[in-house]
Design a protein around this motif. Structure first.
Motif, PDB file in Angstrom:
ATOM      1  N   GLY A  96      -0.181   2.180   7.024  1.00  0.00           N
ATOM      2  CA  GLY A  96      -0.193   1.380   5.808  1.00  0.00           C
ATOM      3  C   GLY A  96      -1.414   1.741   4.980  1.00  0.00           C
ATOM      4  N   THR A  97      -1.594   1.011   3.901  1.00  0.00           N
ATOM      5  CA  THR A  97      -2.727   1.278   3.007  1.00  0.00           C
ATOM      6  C   THR A  97      -4.039   1.197   3.776  1.00  0.00           C
ATOM      7  OG1 THR A  97      -1.443   0.218   1.268  1.00  0.00           O
ATOM      8  CG2 THR A  97      -3.784   0.538   0.836  1.00  0.00           C
ATOM      9  N   THR A  98      -4.143   0.186   4.644  1.00  0.00           N
ATOM     10  CA  THR A  98      -5.387  -0.012   5.395  1.00  0.00           C
ATOM     11  C   THR A  98      -5.723   1.234   6.209  1.00  0.00           C
ATOM     12  OG1 THR A  98      -4.889  -2.353   5.541  1.00  0.00           O
ATOM     13  CG2 THR A  98      -6.504  -1.500   7.113  1.00  0.00           C
ATOM     14  N   GLU A 125     -11.685  -5.624  -5.251  1.00  0.00           N
ATOM     15  CA  GLU A 125     -11.017  -4.984  -4.109  1.00  0.00           C
ATOM     16  C   GLU A 125     -10.408  -5.974  -3.122  1.00  0.00           C
ATOM     17  OE1 GLU A 125     -10.724  -1.851  -4.343  1.00  0.00           O
ATOM     18  OE2 GLU A 125     -12.329  -1.512  -5.799  1.00  0.00           O
ATOM     19  N   HIS A 126      -9.323  -5.530  -2.498  1.00  0.00           N
ATOM     20  CA  HIS A 126      -8.818  -6.114  -1.259  1.00  0.00           C
ATOM     21  C   HIS A 126      -9.824  -5.739  -0.163  1.00  0.00           C
ATOM     22  CE1 HIS A 126      -6.145  -6.345   2.297  1.00  0.00           C
ATOM     23  NE2 HIS A 126      -5.394  -7.148   1.574  1.00  0.00           N
ATOM     24  N   HIS A 127      -9.955  -6.561   0.860  1.00  0.00           N
ATOM     25  CA  HIS A 127     -10.920  -6.280   1.926  1.00  0.00           C
ATOM     26  C   HIS A 127     -10.730  -4.884   2.516  1.00  0.00           C
ATOM     27  CE1 HIS A 127     -11.364 -10.900   2.659  1.00  0.00           C
ATOM     28  NE2 HIS A 127     -11.975 -10.495   1.567  1.00  0.00           N
ATOM     29  N   SER A 128      -9.488  -4.404   2.503  1.00  0.00           N
ATOM     30  CA  SER A 128      -9.257  -3.090   3.116  1.00  0.00           C
ATOM     31  C   SER A 128      -9.844  -1.953   2.286  1.00  0.00           C
ATOM     32  CB  SER A 128      -7.761  -2.845   3.358  1.00  0.00           C
ATOM     33  OG  SER A 128      -7.089  -2.862   2.141  1.00  0.00           O
ATOM     34  N   ASN A 129     -10.249  -2.237   1.057  1.00  0.00           N
ATOM     35  CA  ASN A 129     -10.942  -1.199   0.278  1.00  0.00           C
ATOM     36  C   ASN A 129     -12.421  -1.557   0.120  1.00  0.00           C
ATOM     37  OD1 ASN A 129     -10.684   1.362  -0.871  1.00  0.00           O
ATOM     38  ND2 ASN A 129     -10.387   0.547  -2.948  1.00  0.00           N
ATOM     39  N   HIS A 175      -5.442   0.415  -7.979  1.00  0.00           N
ATOM     40  CA  HIS A 175      -4.628   0.640  -9.178  1.00  0.00           C
ATOM     41  C   HIS A 175      -4.317  -0.724  -9.793  1.00  0.00           C
ATOM     42  CE1 HIS A 175      -1.312   3.419 -10.975  1.00  0.00           C
ATOM     43  NE2 HIS A 175      -1.875   2.678 -11.887  1.00  0.00           N
ATOM     44  N   VAL A 176      -3.896  -1.659  -8.890  1.00  0.00           N
ATOM     45  CA  VAL A 176      -3.578  -3.031  -9.315  1.00  0.00           C
ATOM     46  C   VAL A 176      -4.232  -3.994  -8.330  1.00  0.00           C
ATOM     47  CG1 VAL A 176      -1.715  -4.721  -9.609  1.00  0.00           C
ATOM     48  CG2 VAL A 176      -1.361  -2.358 -10.355  1.00  0.00           C
ATOM     49  N   SER A 177      -4.902  -5.021  -8.860  1.00  0.00           N
ATOM     50  CA  SER A 177      -5.547  -6.012  -7.983  1.00  0.00           C
ATOM     51  C   SER A 177      -4.526  -6.994  -7.430  1.00  0.00           C
ATOM     52  CB  SER A 177      -6.617  -6.763  -8.776  1.00  0.00           C
ATOM     53  OG  SER A 177      -6.787  -8.070  -8.251  1.00  0.00           O
ATOM     54  N   ASN A 178      -4.585  -7.229  -6.117  1.00  0.00           N
ATOM     55  CA  ASN A 178      -3.621  -8.164  -5.514  1.00  0.00           C
ATOM     56  C   ASN A 178      -3.958  -9.611  -5.829  1.00  0.00           C
ATOM     57  OD1 ASN A 178      -5.929  -7.997  -3.738  1.00  0.00           O
ATOM     58  ND2 ASN A 178      -4.746  -9.200  -2.279  1.00  0.00           N
ATOM     59  N   ALA A 179      -5.230  -9.910  -6.089  1.00  0.00           N
ATOM     60  CA  ALA A 179      -5.625 -11.302  -6.308  1.00  0.00           C
ATOM     61  C   ALA A 179      -5.540 -11.685  -7.783  1.00  0.00           C
ATOM     62  CB  ALA A 179      -7.039 -11.532  -5.792  1.00  0.00           C
ATOM     63  N   GLY A 204      -3.145   2.054  -4.048  1.00  0.00           N
ATOM     64  CA  GLY A 204      -1.955   1.806  -4.867  1.00  0.00           C
ATOM     65  C   GLY A 204      -1.013   0.762  -4.282  1.00  0.00           C
ATOM     66  N   ALA A 205      -1.509  -0.030  -3.302  1.00  0.00           N
ATOM     67  CA  ALA A 205      -0.621  -0.973  -2.591  1.00  0.00           C
ATOM     68  C   ALA A 205       0.172  -1.869  -3.540  1.00  0.00           C
ATOM     69  CB  ALA A 205      -1.440  -1.832  -1.615  1.00  0.00           C
ATOM     70  N   GLN A 206      -0.495  -2.355  -4.595  1.00  0.00           N
ATOM     71  CA  GLN A 206       0.190  -3.305  -5.490  1.00  0.00           C
ATOM     72  C   GLN A 206       0.779  -2.633  -6.721  1.00  0.00           C
ATOM     73  OE1 GLN A 206       0.874  -6.335  -4.789  1.00  0.00           O
ATOM     74  NE2 GLN A 206      -0.482  -6.713  -3.061  1.00  0.00           N
ATOM     75  N   PHE A 225      -0.557   3.840  -0.247  1.00  0.00           N
ATOM     76  CA  PHE A 225       0.309   2.667  -0.424  1.00  0.00           C
ATOM     77  C   PHE A 225       1.016   2.313   0.881  1.00  0.00           C
ATOM     78  CE2 PHE A 225       3.533   5.929  -1.471  1.00  0.00           C
ATOM     79  CZ  PHE A 225       4.703   5.409  -0.906  1.00  0.00           C
ATOM     80  N   SER A 226       1.564   1.090   0.910  1.00  0.00           N
ATOM     81  CA  SER A 226       2.256   0.570   2.098  1.00  0.00           C
ATOM     82  C   SER A 226       3.743   0.446   1.808  1.00  0.00           C
ATOM     83  CB  SER A 226       1.735  -0.833   2.454  1.00  0.00           C
ATOM     84  OG  SER A 226       0.361  -0.797   2.707  1.00  0.00           O
ATOM     85  N   SER A 227       4.552   0.852   2.764  1.00  0.00           N
ATOM     86  CA  SER A 227       6.009   0.745   2.614  1.00  0.00           C
ATOM     87  C   SER A 227       6.467  -0.705   2.429  1.00  0.00           C
ATOM     88  CB  SER A 227       6.651   1.358   3.861  1.00  0.00           C
ATOM     89  OG  SER A 227       7.905   0.818   4.127  1.00  0.00           O
TER      90      SER A 227
HETATM   91  N1  PMP Z   1      -4.825  -3.154  -0.965  1.00  0.00           N
HETATM   92  C1  PMP Z   1      -4.209  -4.095  -1.684  1.00  0.00           C
HETATM   93  C2  PMP Z   1      -4.481  -4.183  -3.160  1.00  0.00           C
HETATM   94  C3  PMP Z   1      -3.319  -4.978  -1.065  1.00  0.00           C
HETATM   95  O1  PMP Z   1      -2.711  -5.914  -1.779  1.00  0.00           O
HETATM   96  C4  PMP Z   1      -3.095  -4.858   0.321  1.00  0.00           C
HETATM   97  C5  PMP Z   1      -2.164  -5.805   1.058  1.00  0.00           C
HETATM   98  N2  PMP Z   1      -2.296  -7.140   0.708  1.00  0.00           N
HETATM   99  C6  PMP Z   1      -3.757  -3.852   1.017  1.00  0.00           C
HETATM  100  C7  PMP Z   1      -4.602  -3.023   0.341  1.00  0.00           C
HETATM  101  C8  PMP Z   1      -3.577  -3.657   2.501  1.00  0.00           C
HETATM  102  O2  PMP Z   1      -2.279  -3.260   2.760  1.00  0.00           O
HETATM  103  P1  PMP Z   1      -1.731  -3.225   4.264  1.00  0.00           P
HETATM  104  O3  PMP Z   1      -2.043  -4.563   4.860  1.00  0.00           O
HETATM  105  O4  PMP Z   1      -0.273  -2.997   4.095  1.00  0.00           O
HETATM  106  O5  PMP Z   1      -2.433  -2.110   4.956  1.00  0.00           O
END
Ligand code: PMP
Length: 409
Positions: A96-98, A125-129, A175-179, A204-206, A225-227
């Motif tokens: 996945g993106t993470t 950022e999402h925590h994963s970035n 690319h796009v903020s999830n929050a 690019g997840a969102q 990105f995540s499927s």
């Molecule tokens: N980045 C963004 C912007 C996200 O929205 C998400 C998932 N909420 C992730 C990263 C992480 O994606 P995943 O949990 O599928 O690895």
């Protein structure tokens, strides 16, 4: 690609879960940014693989393994075309993106970032970035720099540019903020970073569920990105990397598949992308992702983008009329994400009362605690829309919020 309108009622029939009830009421699913629902075509593709064509890939000389491998590798070509990448060897399958971001941080980042260097991210950022870069900076004695955002959730591009300094070794941004839903001007940001010789990873997840992405046009170095957010199965994702980077990078994990030959003295690594695909992958998941890409391509990404945009405008108007509601994230360029707070109720209470009405929204910090800190809040309620969302869903949300007010105001 024509921007023909989506026939939403027909689209909704493709998603079996949308025909189900929640709390005894018709499901109103407004949490697609967390994970999107799956069309029957995706479910069928996975069942079909397991029922008729499943074996481990790349290794068998027998027919079944050849079929399984062909189905798996066909998805690599679909992803290449979906992202506009030059070559299939630039497409790496990950979880996945993470995992994609961790791969780049561990391999590219470790080789490139040293003491006194800087990695530049943004405040949205999402925590994963964030965390993979923080871990890298801690290990190397480097510094994580954060480009600020405006009150409306837009990146302050001049500040971003100022933070691109002589020590910046890498930029990572969404690319796009999830929050907040903010769509960043990625092409322009990549151009600015490249002008200073800095490579860019794009989360690019969102973005991929809402718009066409062309990595060659963006000219980004990496795109993740995540499927599961693209109507495909969970457990699978994609890292796109420019071939020149992937070739130069050391492997991320060691094991089977990623080698050409192994002896106790020396291992010769496989070609890209296999060098980064150690172990047996989620074969059916990758095949499911291929079906998801076929599905969105058949609907038309321009039609999807137009639908999402129109519904976002409708929802923004409708939520703005709700007394005591404040939208968090109102950037001019937005994707179909509506984060909000109410003056009378905590987001978790909003979520619980909406749930009684069969309405699924996400509440909390959305794995973006620094965004919450930026606005001085601990959480929001978030409604997120997808290609199967319709005005009735937004109307149900507004009616649900009136109930929340009845209880708490
Ligand atoms: N980045 C963004 C912007 C996200 O929205 C998400 C998932 N909420 C992730 C990263 C992480 O994606 P995943 O949990 O599928 O690895």
């Amino acid at each position: 690609m024509s921007a023909a309108r989506l026939d939403i009622e027909r689209v909704r029939k493709d998603f079996p879960i949308l025909q189900t009830l929640a709390r005894g009421k018709p499901l109103v699913f407004l949490d697609s940014a967390a994970s999107a629902q799956k069309p029957q075509a995706v479910i069928d593709a996975m069942v079909d693989l397991y029922s008729r064509s499943y074996a481990n890939i790349h290794r068998g000389v027998y027919e079944l393994s050849e079929r399984s491998t062909a189905a798996f590798e066909a998805t690599r070509e679909k992803v290449r075309s979906f992202l506009g990448a030059a070559e299939t060897r630039e497409i790496v399958f990950v979880r996945g993106t993470t995992e994609a971001i961790n791969l780049v941080a561990s391999s590219f980042g470790r080789a490139r970032v040293g003491e006194g260097d800087e990695v530049l991210i943004t405040h949205m950022e999402h925590h994963s970035n964030i965390v993979p870069w923080q871990m890298l900076c801690d290990e190397k004695g480097a510094t994580l720099k954060v480009a600020p955002i405006d009150d409306d959730g837009s990146l302050i591009v001049e500040e971003f540019e100022k933070l691109l300094g002589p020590h910046t070794k890498l930029v990572a941004l969404p690319h796009v903020s999830n929050a907040l839903g903010t769509v960043n001007p990625v092409k322009d940001l990549v151009r600015r970073a490249h002008a200073k010789g800095v490579p860019v990873l794009v989360d690019g997840a969102q973005a991929v569920p809402h718009q066409r992405v062309d990595v060659r046009d963006l000219d980004c170095d990496f795109y993740a990105f995540s499927s599961h957010k693209l109507f495909g199965p969970s457990g699978v994702g994609v890292l796109y990397g420019k071939a020149e980077h992937l070739e130069a990078m050391p492997p991320y994990q060691g094991g089977g598949e990623m080698i050409l030959s192994v002896s106790f003295e020396k291992t010769i690594y496989n070609e890209i992308p296999h060098k980064f695909e150690a172990g047996t992958p989620d074969i059916a998941g990758v095949v499911g992702l291929g079906a998801a890409i076929d599905y969105v391509e058949a609907l038309g990404l321009d039609a999807i983008a137009a639908h999402d945009h129109e519904l976002l405008e409708y929802a923004t108007g409708a939520l703005s009329e709700v007394p005591g509601l404040t939208l968090v994230g109102t950037a001019p360029e937005k994707a179909a994400v509506l984060s909000f707070v109410l003056d009378c109720a905590h987001p978790h209470d909003i979520g619980t009362i909406l749930d009684q009405e069969g309405i699924a929204v996400r509440t909390g910090h959305h794995c973006a605690q620094p965004v919450m800190q930026r606005y001085g809040i601990s959480a929001t309620a978030r409604a997120s829309l997808a290609l199967y969302s319709r005005r009735e869903d937004v109307d149900a949300l507004v009616a649900g919020l009136a109930k929340v007010r009845e209880v708490f105001a």
